[in-house]
Design a protein around this motif. Structure first.
Motif, PDB file in Angstrom:
ATOM      1  N   LYS A  43       6.463   0.106 -16.465  1.00 27.20           N
ATOM      2  CA  LYS A  43       7.744   0.702 -16.071  1.00 27.20           C
ATOM      3  C   LYS A  43       7.952   0.570 -14.557  1.00 27.20           C
ATOM      4  CE  LYS A  43      10.288   5.022 -16.707  1.00 27.20           C
ATOM      5  NZ  LYS A  43      10.201   6.392 -17.221  1.00 27.20           N
ATOM      6  N   ALA A  44       6.905   0.798 -13.779  1.00 26.26           N
ATOM      7  CA  ALA A  44       6.990   0.688 -12.320  1.00 26.26           C
ATOM      8  C   ALA A  44       7.273  -0.756 -11.911  1.00 26.26           C
ATOM      9  CB  ALA A  44       5.707   1.178 -11.678  1.00 26.26           C
ATOM     10  N   TYR A  49      11.048  -4.955  -9.835  1.00 24.26           N
ATOM     11  CA  TYR A  49      11.700  -6.257  -9.934  1.00 24.26           C
ATOM     12  C   TYR A  49      13.208  -6.157 -10.130  1.00 24.26           C
ATOM     13  CZ  TYR A  49       7.143  -8.411  -9.919  1.00 24.26           C
ATOM     14  OH  TYR A  49       5.894  -8.826  -9.552  1.00 24.26           O
ATOM     15  N   LYS A  50      13.685  -5.061 -10.682  1.00 25.24           N
ATOM     16  CA  LYS A  50      15.115  -4.873 -10.859  1.00 25.24           C
ATOM     17  C   LYS A  50      15.788  -4.456  -9.554  1.00 25.24           C
ATOM     18  CE  LYS A  50      15.049  -3.639 -15.734  1.00 25.24           C
ATOM     19  NZ  LYS A  50      15.233  -2.562 -16.703  1.00 25.24           N
ATOM     20  N   ASN A  51      15.055  -3.752  -8.668  1.00 30.41           N
ATOM     21  CA  ASN A  51      15.618  -3.211  -7.428  1.00 30.41           C
ATOM     22  C   ASN A  51      14.747  -3.536  -6.213  1.00 30.41           C
ATOM     23  OD1 ASN A  51      17.696  -1.725  -8.891  1.00 30.41           O
ATOM     24  ND2 ASN A  51      16.021  -0.408  -9.553  1.00 30.41           N
ATOM     25  N   PRO A  52      14.565  -4.798  -5.866  1.00 37.67           N
ATOM     26  CA  PRO A  52      13.678  -5.115  -4.734  1.00 37.67           C
ATOM     27  C   PRO A  52      14.203  -4.597  -3.397  1.00 37.67           C
ATOM     28  CG  PRO A  52      14.806  -7.085  -5.499  1.00 37.67           C
ATOM     29  CD  PRO A  52      15.105  -6.001  -6.484  1.00 37.67           C
ATOM     30  N   GLU A  53      15.507  -4.561  -3.209  1.00 41.23           N
ATOM     31  CA  GLU A  53      16.068  -4.063  -1.953  1.00 41.23           C
ATOM     32  C   GLU A  53      15.814  -2.570  -1.784  1.00 41.23           C
ATOM     33  OE1 GLU A  53      17.269  -5.793   0.602  1.00 41.23           O
ATOM     34  OE2 GLU A  53      16.687  -7.553  -0.578  1.00 41.23           O
ATOM     35  N   LYS A  54      15.942  -1.835  -2.865  1.00 38.36           N
ATOM     36  CA  LYS A  54      15.697  -0.390  -2.829  1.00 38.36           C
ATOM     37  C   LYS A  54      14.236  -0.121  -2.470  1.00 38.36           C
ATOM     38  CE  LYS A  54      16.639   3.739  -5.510  1.00 38.36           C
ATOM     39  NZ  LYS A  54      17.122   4.280  -6.778  1.00 38.36           N
ATOM     40  N   LYS A  55      13.338  -0.919  -3.006  1.00 35.63           N
ATOM     41  CA  LYS A  55      11.915  -0.766  -2.721  1.00 35.63           C
ATOM     42  C   LYS A  55      11.633  -1.045  -1.243  1.00 35.63           C
ATOM     43  CE  LYS A  55       7.613  -0.228  -3.906  1.00 35.63           C
ATOM     44  NZ  LYS A  55       7.080   1.018  -4.405  1.00 35.63           N
ATOM     45  N   LYS A  56      12.267  -2.084  -0.689  1.00 38.59           N
ATOM     46  CA  LYS A  56      12.074  -2.411   0.723  1.00 38.59           C
ATOM     47  C   LYS A  56      12.577  -1.276   1.615  1.00 38.59           C
ATOM     48  CE  LYS A  56      12.245  -7.393   0.164  1.00 38.59           C
ATOM     49  NZ  LYS A  56      13.030  -8.613   0.374  1.00 38.59           N
TER      50      LYS A  56
END
Length: 71
Positions: A43-44, A49-56
């Motif tokens: 799930k993580a 991978y769906k939200n790489p910008e949010k993770k950055k």
């Protein structure tokens, strides 16, 4: 299935697994999360991978917060 170990059903995949395959969580009745470790990891990864910008953005925010504590 190993005899002698407590078992729990994962709410995500529905498989019965040993408690060793679940992360601990103090605020639950049995002291373990409802999803097994492999389901939580998958799930993580999907979220990452769906939200790489949010993770950055999250990582940059954490770096700034840590830097403030050091000085």
């Amino acid at each position: 299935m190993t005899l002698g170990y407590a078992m729990k059903e994962c709410s995500s995949c529905g498989e019965k697994k040993e408690l060793l395959e679940f992360h601990k969580r103090k605020d639950t009745k049995d002291g373990y999360r409802k999803e097994c470790k492999s389901c939580r990891n998958n799930k993580a990864k999907d979220t990452y991978y769906k939200n790489p910008e949010k993770k950055k953005e999250y990582i940059e925010k954490k770096k700034k917060k840590i830097a403030k504590r050091m000085f």
